[in-house]
Design a protein around this motif. Structure first.
Motif, PDB file in Angstrom:
ATOM      1  N   ALA A  24       0.827  -1.203   0.000  1.00  0.00           N
ATOM      2  CA  ALA A  24       0.000   0.000   0.000  1.00  0.00           C
ATOM      3  C   ALA A  24       0.860   1.249   0.000  1.00  0.00           C
ATOM      4  O   ALA A  24       1.940   1.283   0.611  1.00  0.00           O
ATOM      5  CB  ALA A  24      -0.911   0.011   1.223  1.00  0.00           C
ATOM      6  N   PHE A  29      -1.391   3.425   6.236  1.00  0.00           N
ATOM      7  CA  PHE A  29      -1.709   1.995   6.183  1.00  0.00           C
ATOM      8  C   PHE A  29      -2.107   1.456   7.542  1.00  0.00           C
ATOM      9  O   PHE A  29      -3.045   0.674   7.663  1.00  0.00           O
ATOM     10  CB  PHE A  29      -0.502   1.237   5.634  1.00  0.00           C
ATOM     11  CG  PHE A  29      -0.693  -0.246   5.566  1.00  0.00           C
ATOM     12  CD1 PHE A  29      -0.117  -1.078   6.520  1.00  0.00           C
ATOM     13  CD2 PHE A  29      -1.445  -0.816   4.556  1.00  0.00           C
ATOM     14  CE1 PHE A  29      -0.285  -2.458   6.462  1.00  0.00           C
ATOM     15  CE2 PHE A  29      -1.626  -2.194   4.486  1.00  0.00           C
ATOM     16  CZ  PHE A  29      -1.042  -3.006   5.438  1.00  0.00           C
ATOM     17  N   ASN A  74       2.765  -3.468   9.424  1.00  0.00           N
ATOM     18  CA  ASN A  74       2.493  -2.035   9.304  1.00  0.00           C
ATOM     19  C   ASN A  74       3.762  -1.230   9.020  1.00  0.00           C
ATOM     20  O   ASN A  74       3.694  -0.155   8.429  1.00  0.00           O
ATOM     21  CB  ASN A  74       1.795  -1.520  10.554  1.00  0.00           C
ATOM     22  CG  ASN A  74       0.349  -1.979  10.623  1.00  0.00           C
ATOM     23  OD1 ASN A  74      -0.230  -2.434   9.634  1.00  0.00           O
ATOM     24  ND2 ASN A  74      -0.243  -1.875  11.806  1.00  0.00           N
ATOM     25  N   ASN A  77       3.972  -1.471   5.321  1.00  0.00           N
ATOM     26  CA  ASN A  77       2.752  -1.110   4.587  1.00  0.00           C
ATOM     27  C   ASN A  77       2.282  -2.255   3.687  1.00  0.00           C
ATOM     28  O   ASN A  77       1.877  -2.030   2.535  1.00  0.00           O
ATOM     29  CB  ASN A  77       2.972   0.150   3.736  1.00  0.00           C
ATOM     30  CG  ASN A  77       3.106   1.403   4.564  1.00  0.00           C
ATOM     31  OD1 ASN A  77       2.923   1.375   5.773  1.00  0.00           O
ATOM     32  ND2 ASN A  77       3.449   2.503   3.928  1.00  0.00           N
ATOM     33  N   ALA A  98      -8.743  -2.101   0.880  1.00  0.00           N
ATOM     34  CA  ALA A  98      -8.519  -1.329   2.095  1.00  0.00           C
ATOM     35  C   ALA A  98      -9.774  -0.575   2.492  1.00  0.00           C
ATOM     36  O   ALA A  98     -10.459   0.009   1.647  1.00  0.00           O
ATOM     37  CB  ALA A  98      -7.373  -0.342   1.884  1.00  0.00           C
TER      38      ALA A  98
END
Length: 126
Positions: A24, A29, A74, A77, A98
């Protein structure tokens, strides 16, 4: 605007494994719940798995429970879908999606998701 790019699809024999990745960019994110959907030829797109922002909650369609695992990093991302014991009926284009919220109340509803990737093909065949 959030961009999602899937990778990791391919051709695999029944019983094999694949790991899909979805990278992403363009958003926060760690604030978004994420999901995976799939669409087989001639069929509607269907929910596969979802995960909340902190990885404390995950959800699966019954047909993949015990075989697929959704996870996220995370710091990178990226959200992943580890697929084991693959079956021919898992053949589909797999899409990453998402939300715009950290948790998700109806993970199987495509309307819950704001952003979608372009998909990656998974083919399970001998």
């Amino acid at each position: 605007q959030v961009q999602l790019v899937e990778s990791g699809g391919g051709l695999v024999q029944p019983g094999g494994s694949l790991r899909l990745s979805c990278a992403a960019s363009g958003g926060t994110f760690s604030s978004y719940a994420m999901g995976w959907f799939r669409q087989a030829p001639g069929k509607e797109r269907k929910f596969v798995a979802a995960i909340n922002w902190s990885s404390s909650g995950s959800f699966y369609v019954d047909s993949v429970k015990g075989r697929f695992t959704i996870s996220r990093d995370n710091a990178r991302n990226t959200v992943y879908l580890q697929m084991n014991s693959l079956k021919p009926e898992d053949t589909a284009v797999y899409y990453c999606a998402a939300t715009v919220s950290p948790d998700i109340l109806r993970p199987a509803m495509s309307s819950e998701y704001m952003y979608w990737g372009q998909g990656t093909q998974v083919t399970v065949s001998s």
